[in-house]
Design a protein around this motif. Structure first.
Motif, PDB file in Angstrom:
ATOM      1  N   VAL A 129      -7.243   6.331   0.834  1.00  0.00           N
ATOM      2  CA  VAL A 129      -7.690   5.024   0.333  1.00  0.00           C
ATOM      3  C   VAL A 129      -6.665   3.936   0.657  1.00  0.00           C
ATOM      4  CG1 VAL A 129      -8.168   3.710  -1.782  1.00  0.00           C
ATOM      5  CG2 VAL A 129      -9.184   5.967  -1.456  1.00  0.00           C
ATOM      6  N   ALA A 130      -5.381   4.208   0.431  1.00  0.00           N
ATOM      7  CA  ALA A 130      -4.338   3.214   0.721  1.00  0.00           C
ATOM      8  C   ALA A 130      -4.312   2.857   2.203  1.00  0.00           C
ATOM      9  CB  ALA A 130      -2.976   3.735   0.276  1.00  0.00           C
ATOM     10  N   THR A 131      -4.476   3.853   3.059  1.00  0.00           N
ATOM     11  CA  THR A 131      -4.475   3.597   4.504  1.00  0.00           C
ATOM     12  C   THR A 131      -5.687   2.762   4.903  1.00  0.00           C
ATOM     13  OG1 THR A 131      -3.315   5.682   4.874  1.00  0.00           O
ATOM     14  CG2 THR A 131      -4.407   4.699   6.772  1.00  0.00           C
ATOM     15  N   LEU A 132      -6.859   3.116   4.407  1.00  0.00           N
ATOM     16  CA  LEU A 132      -8.068   2.359   4.742  1.00  0.00           C
ATOM     17  C   LEU A 132      -7.990   0.915   4.252  1.00  0.00           C
ATOM     18  CD1 LEU A 132     -10.904   4.971   4.099  1.00  0.00           C
ATOM     19  CD2 LEU A 132     -10.159   4.032   6.283  1.00  0.00           C
ATOM     20  N   ILE A 133      -7.527   0.725   3.024  1.00  0.00           N
ATOM     21  CA  ILE A 133      -7.421  -0.627   2.489  1.00  0.00           C
ATOM     22  C   ILE A 133      -6.445  -1.456   3.326  1.00  0.00           C
ATOM     23  CG2 ILE A 133      -6.525  -1.975   0.534  1.00  0.00           C
ATOM     24  CD1 ILE A 133      -7.793   0.162  -1.293  1.00  0.00           C
ATOM     25  N   THR A 134      -5.329  -0.851   3.716  1.00  0.00           N
ATOM     26  CA  THR A 134      -4.338  -1.565   4.520  1.00  0.00           C
ATOM     27  C   THR A 134      -4.904  -1.958   5.877  1.00  0.00           C
ATOM     28  OG1 THR A 134      -2.540  -0.412   3.418  1.00  0.00           O
ATOM     29  CG2 THR A 134      -2.052  -1.396   5.556  1.00  0.00           C
ATOM     30  N   ILE A 169       0.745  -4.748  15.297  1.00  0.00           N
ATOM     31  CA  ILE A 169       2.076  -4.303  14.864  1.00  0.00           C
ATOM     32  C   ILE A 169       2.141  -4.228  13.344  1.00  0.00           C
ATOM     33  CG2 ILE A 169       4.514  -4.994  14.767  1.00  0.00           C
ATOM     34  CD1 ILE A 169       4.092  -6.103  17.641  1.00  0.00           C
ATOM     35  N   THR A 170       1.606  -5.233  12.671  1.00  0.00           N
ATOM     36  CA  THR A 170       1.597  -5.238  11.207  1.00  0.00           C
ATOM     37  C   THR A 170       0.822  -4.047  10.659  1.00  0.00           C
ATOM     38  OG1 THR A 170       1.720  -7.650  11.202  1.00  0.00           O
ATOM     39  CG2 THR A 170       0.973  -6.596   9.180  1.00  0.00           C
ATOM     40  N   THR A 171      -0.306  -3.735  11.263  1.00  0.00           N
ATOM     41  CA  THR A 171      -1.110  -2.597  10.824  1.00  0.00           C
ATOM     42  C   THR A 171      -0.346  -1.298  11.007  1.00  0.00           C
ATOM     43  OG1 THR A 171      -3.126  -3.779  11.436  1.00  0.00           O
ATOM     44  CG2 THR A 171      -3.305  -1.395  11.154  1.00  0.00           C
ATOM     45  N   ILE A 172       0.286  -1.124  12.153  1.00  0.00           N
ATOM     46  CA  ILE A 172       1.048   0.107  12.422  1.00  0.00           C
ATOM     47  C   ILE A 172       2.201   0.256  11.435  1.00  0.00           C
ATOM     48  CG2 ILE A 172       2.567   1.241  14.089  1.00  0.00           C
ATOM     49  CD1 ILE A 172       0.694   0.058  16.290  1.00  0.00           C
ATOM     50  N   VAL A 173       2.952  -0.823  11.215  1.00  0.00           N
ATOM     51  CA  VAL A 173       4.085  -0.765  10.282  1.00  0.00           C
ATOM     52  C   VAL A 173       3.602  -0.444   8.865  1.00  0.00           C
ATOM     53  CG1 VAL A 173       5.871  -2.182   9.173  1.00  0.00           C
ATOM     54  CG2 VAL A 173       5.577  -2.247  11.650  1.00  0.00           C
ATOM     55  N   ILE A 200       3.004   3.742   4.505  1.00  0.00           N
ATOM     56  CA  ILE A 200       2.194   4.529   3.575  1.00  0.00           C
ATOM     57  C   ILE A 200       2.395   6.020   3.828  1.00  0.00           C
ATOM     58  CG2 ILE A 200      -0.186   5.173   2.982  1.00  0.00           C
ATOM     59  CD1 ILE A 200      -0.907   2.220   3.548  1.00  0.00           C
ATOM     60  N   LEU A 201       2.451   6.416   5.088  1.00  0.00           N
ATOM     61  CA  LEU A 201       2.497   7.837   5.430  1.00  0.00           C
ATOM     62  C   LEU A 201       3.887   8.456   5.370  1.00  0.00           C
ATOM     63  CD1 LEU A 201      -0.045   7.898   8.375  1.00  0.00           C
ATOM     64  CD2 LEU A 201      -0.426   8.536   5.998  1.00  0.00           C
ATOM     65  N   MET A 202       4.938   7.630   5.366  1.00  0.00           N
ATOM     66  CA  MET A 202       6.297   8.171   5.309  1.00  0.00           C
ATOM     67  C   MET A 202       6.556   8.852   3.971  1.00  0.00           C
ATOM     68  SD  MET A 202       9.084   5.639   7.030  1.00  0.00           S
ATOM     69  CE  MET A 202      10.140   5.880   5.657  1.00  0.00           C
ATOM     70  N   ASP A 203       7.275   9.954   4.023  1.00  0.00           N
ATOM     71  CA  ASP A 203       7.688  10.650   2.808  1.00  0.00           C
ATOM     72  C   ASP A 203       9.042  10.076   2.394  1.00  0.00           C
ATOM     73  OD1 ASP A 203       8.432  12.322   0.796  1.00  0.00           O
ATOM     74  OD2 ASP A 203       8.233  14.173   1.941  1.00  0.00           O
TER      75      ASP A 203
END
Length: 93
Positions: free
Chosen positions: A16-21, A58-62, A67-70
């Protein structure tokens, strides 16, 4: 970069966080308006406008990397313990 993608994608909060971003940045950078949802062609043109914006990409990738980093590891990879999970860990309190 080793990430246990199966476990990440089983966690609904991550999805959900990834999709919203991604949708939020694309919506803003592409100049979408609510009226764009009435016409597939206009929606497509707005999406192309987003793809033509290097800063938006670039903003989307960052944002997605953030979000995905542990945050419990010093690198971008998951820990060895997490790599062995088959389901997201449940913290019972």
């Amino acid at each position: 970069m080793k990430i246990n993608w199966k476990v990440r994608m089983k966690n609904w909060r991550t999805v959900v966080a990834t999709l919203i971003t991604v949708l939020g940045v694309a919506w803003t950078a592409g100049g979408f308006t609510i009226s764009d949802l009435d016409n597939w062609y206009v929606l497509w043109l707005s999406f192309v406008r987003f793809l033509n914006s290097p800063m938006a990409i670039i903003t989307t990738i960052v944002a997605v990397v953030g979000i995905l980093m542990d945050p419990t590891t010093s690198k971008f990879s998951d820990s060895l313990k997490v790599m062995n999970y088959s389901e997201p860990r449940k913290d019972d309190k």
